[in-house]
Enzyme design. Structure first.
Site, PDB file in Angstrom:
ATOM      1  CE  LYS A   1      -3.448   2.756   0.387  1.00 36.10           C
ATOM      2  NZ  LYS A   1      -4.404   3.016  -0.668  1.00 36.10           N
TER       3      LYS A   1
ATOM      4  CE  LYS B   1     -10.117  11.216  -5.141  1.00 38.07           C
ATOM      5  NZ  LYS B   1      -9.544   9.975  -5.602  1.00 38.07           N
TER       6      LYS B   1
ATOM      7  CB  CYS C   1      -4.319   8.464   1.007  1.00 36.22           C
ATOM      8  SG  CYS C   1      -5.780   7.672   1.707  1.00 36.22           S
TER       9      CYS C   1
HETATM   10  N1  NAD Z   1      -9.887   7.582   2.377  1.00 31.87           N
HETATM   11  C1  NAD Z   1      -9.335   6.859   1.414  1.00 31.87           C
HETATM   12  O1  NAD Z   1      -9.494   7.145   0.233  1.00 31.87           O
HETATM   13  C2  NAD Z   1      -8.499   5.665   1.761  1.00 31.87           C
HETATM   14  C3  NAD Z   1      -8.165   4.747   0.749  1.00 31.87           C
HETATM   15  C4  NAD Z   1      -7.397   3.640   1.091  1.00 31.87           C
HETATM   16  C5  NAD Z   1      -6.953   3.473   2.392  1.00 31.87           C
HETATM   17  N2  NAD Z   1      -7.283   4.385   3.340  1.00 31.87           N
HETATM   18  C6  NAD Z   1      -6.826   4.152   4.706  1.00 31.87           C
HETATM   19  O2  NAD Z   1      -7.926   3.632   5.461  1.00 31.87           O
HETATM   20  C7  NAD Z   1      -7.886   4.114   6.806  1.00 31.87           C
HETATM   21  C8  NAD Z   1      -9.186   4.827   7.121  1.00 31.87           C
HETATM   22  O3  NAD Z   1      -9.297   5.966   6.303  1.00 31.87           O
HETATM   23  P1  NAD Z   1     -10.671   6.780   6.180  1.00 31.87           P
HETATM   24  O4  NAD Z   1     -10.421   7.838   5.171  1.00 31.87           O
HETATM   25  O5  NAD Z   1     -11.799   5.830   5.994  1.00 31.87           O
HETATM   26  O6  NAD Z   1     -10.754   7.396   7.653  1.00 31.87           O
HETATM   27  P2  NAD Z   1     -11.939   8.241   8.294  1.00 31.87           P
HETATM   28  O7  NAD Z   1     -11.307   9.252   9.158  1.00 31.87           O
HETATM   29  O8  NAD Z   1     -12.896   8.687   7.231  1.00 31.87           O
HETATM   30  O9  NAD Z   1     -12.718   7.189   9.202  1.00 31.87           O
HETATM   31  C9  NAD Z   1     -12.188   6.615  10.356  1.00 31.87           C
HETATM   32  C10 NAD Z   1     -13.333   6.304  11.300  1.00 31.87           C
HETATM   33  O10 NAD Z   1     -12.849   5.501  12.382  1.00 31.87           O
HETATM   34  C11 NAD Z   1     -13.577   5.852  13.542  1.00 31.87           C
HETATM   35  N3  NAD Z   1     -12.871   5.336  14.718  1.00 31.87           N
HETATM   36  C12 NAD Z   1     -11.742   5.810  15.295  1.00 31.87           C
HETATM   37  N4  NAD Z   1     -11.389   5.041  16.345  1.00 31.87           N
HETATM   38  C13 NAD Z   1     -12.324   4.060  16.436  1.00 31.87           C
HETATM   39  C14 NAD Z   1     -12.502   2.944  17.321  1.00 31.87           C
HETATM   40  N5  NAD Z   1     -11.640   2.687  18.315  1.00 31.87           N
HETATM   41  N6  NAD Z   1     -13.559   2.141  17.124  1.00 31.87           N
HETATM   42  C15 NAD Z   1     -14.435   2.386  16.138  1.00 31.87           C
HETATM   43  N7  NAD Z   1     -14.307   3.416  15.259  1.00 31.87           N
HETATM   44  C16 NAD Z   1     -13.261   4.242  15.416  1.00 31.87           C
HETATM   45  C17 NAD Z   1     -13.695   7.357  13.431  1.00 31.87           C
HETATM   46  O11 NAD Z   1     -14.712   7.870  14.240  1.00 31.87           O
HETATM   47  C18 NAD Z   1     -13.972   7.534  11.930  1.00 31.87           C
HETATM   48  O12 NAD Z   1     -15.360   7.540  11.658  1.00 31.87           O
HETATM   49  C19 NAD Z   1      -6.643   4.999   6.882  1.00 31.87           C
HETATM   50  O13 NAD Z   1      -5.570   4.237   7.357  1.00 31.87           O
HETATM   51  C20 NAD Z   1      -6.401   5.403   5.437  1.00 31.87           C
HETATM   52  O14 NAD Z   1      -5.053   5.682   5.185  1.00 31.87           O
HETATM   53  C21 NAD Z   1      -8.047   5.468   3.056  1.00 31.87           C
END
Ligand code: NAD
Length: 459
Positions: free
Chosen positions: A218, A337, A274
């Site tokens: 990743k 974006k 990201c």
């Molecule tokens: N956003 C993207 O396009 C994308 C793409 C690929 C990978 N990722 C990766 O995926 C991961 C998540 O990204 P995201 O953009 O979805 O994050 P986000 O911030 O949109 O969502 C994270 C969620 O986790 C919740 N959370 C935090 N601690 C928690 C706990 N202990 N129990 C339950 N829920 C909890 C938060 O309240 C939040 O709603 C990151 O590591 C990111 O790098 C993101």
């Protein structure tokens, strides 16, 4: 399969909904009661094309539910996907506090729940805990240790990085170029392969590998994409210095099949939740292992410089010093974006902060990101209801996001609304020739500016 997604954000909500859509029984868990309340009322807390309808359909079918009840969500699941955020900490390292907090909760729930008996038919199978969040190599071990600190019962670990893109997330998850699964035992790999089979019916590969390699895939992918963006921006800057045109250079360069034309568009640099943090995390992995990631350090620096260079163009147009003070600037596009309401690390935010610092007033318009912007900028700027509405009496327009609706705007209406017909285009949406014919002063990236007398519109 009974699945719990931990974290109902861009990744957890989309992937959980798509997994429910293939017939799994999915619980989406979050600690944010507001998000869960919205979802239980059929409202998605994020903007992602097609997601609302998919959530409503699967929730109505009883396959998708939303909760803050950790114990219930963890105990009922056969597979738990950790999808919580991994932002940069103040040193640029991936902040694992959310991942490790969720891991501790999982350990306690496993301990309090019924034990596993190891796996044959009819027996209760041990849970699989899958890290889907983007995490540095070695994190699975930390997660495993954090779970084990609270339970001695059996569970299995896996890494399954996510490659979806915001704005096209449902299609990306449903039709992935590849699925990457990192495991340390064959049985876990087989169970996850079964889960993903419906998504690769057209023959795209599922790669099962060791956990550290899966974690690294990743970061390597995002670092490569970020590198392409910084590379083309650097070439665009050279084009500007030497009077070449990046559009022509791109065409000539990208027709080489070894190079290709994807992700090689100059602009304001990468943003979002990201690339910036993942490049920094790679750099810090290099520091921690005494394997300096020199190229990625430069990728990061070039990206920062790109915003500065664009802001300097705006500043220069207004004469530098206090020139921007008292000016009114329209901004088209806030999201990092098109296709998303995500404004995390968006270049628009940096730009708007800069304009405000210089004493300018900002009126912004974005088709979907007004609310998320308000959470960051509050009422430091004002918001327009449509694109032309953001131009009333402005001294210049700054284009920050390449939403489709900005690609062929009504230039006559735009010009009539503006005080001065000046455009700073951070996405190279328009042809300089067309801008010249229409009487705009026009600055873009890596192309010769269209300069001349800005027509004072008096509006
Ligand atoms: N956003 C993207 O396009 C994308 C793409 C690929 C990978 N990722 C990766 O995926 C991961 C998540 O990204 P995201 O953009 O979805 O994050 P986000 O911030 O949109 O969502 C994270 C969620 O986790 C919740 N959370 C935090 N601690 C928690 C706990 N202990 N129990 C339950 N829920 C909890 C938060 O309240 C939040 O709603 C990151 O590591 C990111 O790098 C993101």
């Amino acid at each position: 399969m009974r699945i719990t997604m931990v974290g109902t954000g861009y990744v957890g909500l989309v992937t959980g909904t798509c997994l429910a859509n293939t017939g799994n029984d999915v619980t989406c868990l979050d600690i944010d009661q507001g998000k869960i309340d919205k979802l239980n009322n059929g409202i998605s807390p994020i903007y992602e094309p097609g997601l609302d309808e998919l959530i409503q359909r699967n929730a109505a079918a009883g396959r998708l539910s939303f909760t803050t009840d950790k114990v219930k969500a963890y105990q009922s699941a056969e597979i738990v996907f950790i999808c919580v955020g991994t932002p940069s900490d103040e040193r640029g390292h991936a902040d694992l506090r959310y991942v490790l907090a969720a891991s501790a909760d999982i350990g306690k729930a496993i301990e309090a729940g019924p034990g596993a008996t190891g796996g044959g038919d009819g027996e209760r199978r041990a849970k699989i805990v899958v890290v889907k969040s983007t995490v540095p190599v070695g994190t699975n071990q930390k997660v495993s240790a954090a779970i084990s600190a609270s339970t001695s019962k059996t569970f299995y670990m896996a890494s399954n990085p996510e490659f979806l893109k915001e704005g096209a997330a449902i299609n990306d998850f449903n039709k992935p170029d590849r699925v990457v699964i990192g495991v340390s035992d064959k049985g876990t790999g087989d169970r996850l392969r079964d889960l993903y089979e419906p998504f690769v019916r057209q023959g795209n590969p599922i790669f099962v590998m060791d956990i550290p390699s899966a974690e690294m895939v990743k970061y390597a992918s995002n670092a490569m994409l970020a590198t392409k963006i910084s590379f083309i921006n650097e070439i665009a800057n050279l084009c500007e210095s030497y009077g070449a045109d990046i559009d022509e250079v791109r065409r000539g360069m990208c027709s080489d099949k070894r190079i290709g034309n994807q992700f090689l568009y100059p602009g304001l640099g990468y943003g979002g939740s990201c690339f910036p943090k993942d490049v920094l995390a790679c750099i810090s992995m290099g520091e921690l292992s005494n394997t300096p990631a020199r190229l990625l350090e430069a990728v990061h620096e070039v990206n920062q410089r790109q915003r500065d260079a664009f802001m300097a163009k705006i500043d220069k147009h207004f004469g530098g010093g206090a020139g921007l003070s008292g000016k009114k600037i329209g901004v088209w596009g806030i999201a990092f974006k098109p296709g998303t309401d995500d404004v995390r690390e968006a270049p628009s935010i940096t730009l708007m902060e800069y304009l405000l610092e210089r004493g300018a007033a900002v009126v912004a318009y974005d088709p979907v990101a007004e609310q998320t912007c308000r959470e960051v900028m509050a009422d430091k700027i004002s918001y327009a209801k449509d694109a032309v509405g953001a131009l009333a009496g402005v001294d210049a327009l700054v284009v920050c996001t390449d939403w489709d609706e900005f690609k062929y705007p009504d230039f006559e209406a735009a010009k009539a609304a503006m005080k001065s017909a000046v455009i700073f285009d951070g996405r190279n949406l328009y042809r300089p020739e067309q801008m010249r014919e229409m009487g705009f002063i026009y600055h873009s990236v890596g192309r010769r500016p269209v300069v001349g007398e800005a027509v004072e519109q008096g509006g």
